[in-house]
Write an enzyme that holds these catalytic residues in place. Structure first.
Site: not given
Length: 369
Positions: A193, A268, A307, A313, A325
Site C-alpha cells: 500500500k 478504520r 521483508r 521490524r 495482524r
C-alpha cells in the site's frame, strides 16, 4: 447540486426550513409591535421573496414599501452603496422595520441608517433573514435575526449570482471546491500500500495523508493535538476519533488547493468513515472511492517474512504476529467494505504481481472515477 453560470451550488437550507424561520420572525416581531401598525421596508432586489412571504404571514395590519440599493457585484459586496429607488411616503413618528434578506459586511446597513437618519421615524429596527457574523464589520444592532450562517456565498429565495437563482425556493451554497478526487487506500500488511500510494500521489498530483505519519509529526512537534493524543496514549487509552479528525482537518487545510487526497490508515470504523464524510463535506468535497489491495494471506505472510530479513521490524519476522495482524485487518475492513459498497464506492484491486502491474490496475480504477 445546481449550476448557475460557471459555478456549482449545493443544497444548504431547505424550503421548509426557510418557511419555519420566516414564521418565527413574524411571530417575534408581531409580539413586539403589539397594536402598532408598522411599516415594513424591503431592500430590493434580494428581499422581495422574503418580504412577500413575511407580510402574508403577518397577523395584524401593516404597511409595506421598498427601497433599492446597489451594493453587489458578482460574488463580492462592494463598498460603494447607492440608493436607486427611495422612500415615497412620510414615515415621521412611525415604527419602521427593515426587512433584509442577508447581512454580511454591514455596508448596506450603514447606508440604510444614513437614509433613515432624517426621516424622523419613532423607531427603526433591523430584521434580517440571514446573518453572517464572521463577515459583519459594523456596530449597528440587529434586532431580529432569522438564521446565522457561515461566511459563504448563497443563492436562492431572492438571492442571486449574476442575475440567476432568485427564483429558487430553497437556499444553495457555493461549492468552493469544484474539482477534487479523494481516495481511501486500504490493504493488509504486506500488500504494498505504501509503495502504491507514492505512485498514485505522483501520477494524479494528490496529497498522501498517512495517519501514522500525521500522529508522529504532531507528537514530535508537540502540537496541541499531538500533546492531547500523547496524553491518551501514555495512559494506554485509545485516542478519541475527534482528535484524529482534527489532525486530518489540519492536514487538509494545509493543502487546500490540492487536486485531492489519499487517506491511508483512516478510517478504520464506521464512525470514523462517517466523520471523514462530514469533514470532506465541510470542504465542499467528498470521498470518491475506497480502493483495497486484495492479496492472498499466504502471499502476504511470505512477503512480510522476506521483508523482515532487511526491515529490522520484529513484527515482520514472526509468523504468528504477521497472521494476527492480517486477521485484525480483515476484522476492521469488513465493516468498511460494506459501508463504501453501500455508496458504490468500494473497489477491490488484485494486489498480486509486479509493482507496475498493480499500479496499472489502480490507475484503471481511478481513471474511471
Amino acid at each position: 447540486m445546481i449550476k448557475l453560470h460557471d459555478l456549482s451550488f449545493k443544497p444548504f437550507i431547505s424550503e421548509q426550513d426557510v418557511d419555519v424561520t420566516v414564521q418565527r420572525m413574524v411571530d417575534e416581531i408581531a409580539n413586539d409591535m403589539q397594536d402598532e401598525i408598522p411599516v415594513f421596508v424591503g431592500i430590493l432586489n434580494g428581499s422581495f421573496m422574503f418580504v412577500s412571504d413575511f407580510v402574508k404571514k403577518y397577523p395584524k395590519p401593516c404597511e409595506v414599501t421598498f427601497i433599492k440599493l446597489a451594493s453587489y457585484e458578482g460574488l463580492k459586496s462592494s463598498e460603494d452603496i447607492q440608493r436607486l429607488i427611495g422612500l415615497t411616503q412620510d414615515l415621521s413618528g412611525r415604527k419602521v422595520v427593515i426587512l433584509e434578506d442577508i447581512i454580511d459586511s454591514g455596508n448596506t446597513l450603514e447606508a440604510i441608517h444614513r437614509i433613515f437618519k432624517n426621516e424622523n421615524v419613532d423607531e427603526l429596527k433591523i430584521a434580517t433573514l440571514f446573518y453572517k457574523p464572521e463577515a459583519y464589520k459594523k456596530d449597528y444592532k440587529l434586532h431580529y435575526v432569522g438564521r446565522e450562517i457561515p461566511n459563504k456565498f448563497i443563492v436562492g429565495y431572492g438571492l442571486d449570482y449574476n442575475g440567476l437563482g432568485r427564483d429558487l425556493p430553497a437556499i444553495y451554497q457555493l461549492k468552493t471546491t469544484q474539482y477534487m478526487t479523494n481516495l481511501v487506500l486500504f490493504g493488509p500488511p504486506g500488500a504494498g500500500k505504501g509503495t502504491q500510494a507514492e505512485f498514485l500521489k505522483d501520477t494524479y498530483n494528490l496529497v498522501h495523508i498517512s495517519t501514522g505519519d500525521v500522529f508522529r509529526f504532531n507528537i514530535k512537534n508537540e502540537t496541541a493535538l499531538g500533546m492531547l493524543a500523547k496524553s491518551y496514549m501514555d495512559k494506554g487509552e485509545l485516542v478519541p476519533d475527534q482528535v484524529t479528525i482534527d489532525m486530518l482537518n489540519a492536514e487538509v487545510e494545509k493543502n487546500a488547493d490540492a487536486n485531492g487526497f489519499i487517506f491511508d490508515g483512516f478510517p478504520r470504523t464506521n464512525a470514523q468513515a462517517e466523520a471523514l464524510d462530514k469533514l470532506m463535506d465541510s470542504k465542499d468535497s467528498q470521498i470518491n472511492a475506497m480502493i483495497a489491495l486484495e492479496v492472498d494471506d499466504e502471499v502476504l505472510v511470505q512477503r512480510l517474512l522476506e521483508r523482515g530479513k532487511t526491515s529490522g521490524r520484529k513484527d515482520d519476522a514472526n509468523e504468528s504476529i504477521i497472521r494476527s495482524r492480517i486477521t485484525e485487518y480483515y476484522k476492521k475492513t469488513a465493516v468498511l467494505k460494506d459501508y463504501y459498497t453501500a455508496q458504490d464506492k468500494y473497489f477491490g484491486v488484485d494486489g498480486v504481481g509486479s509493482i507496475q502491474d498493480i499500479t496499472e490496475r489502480l490507475n484503471t480504477v481511478i481513471d474511471t472515477l
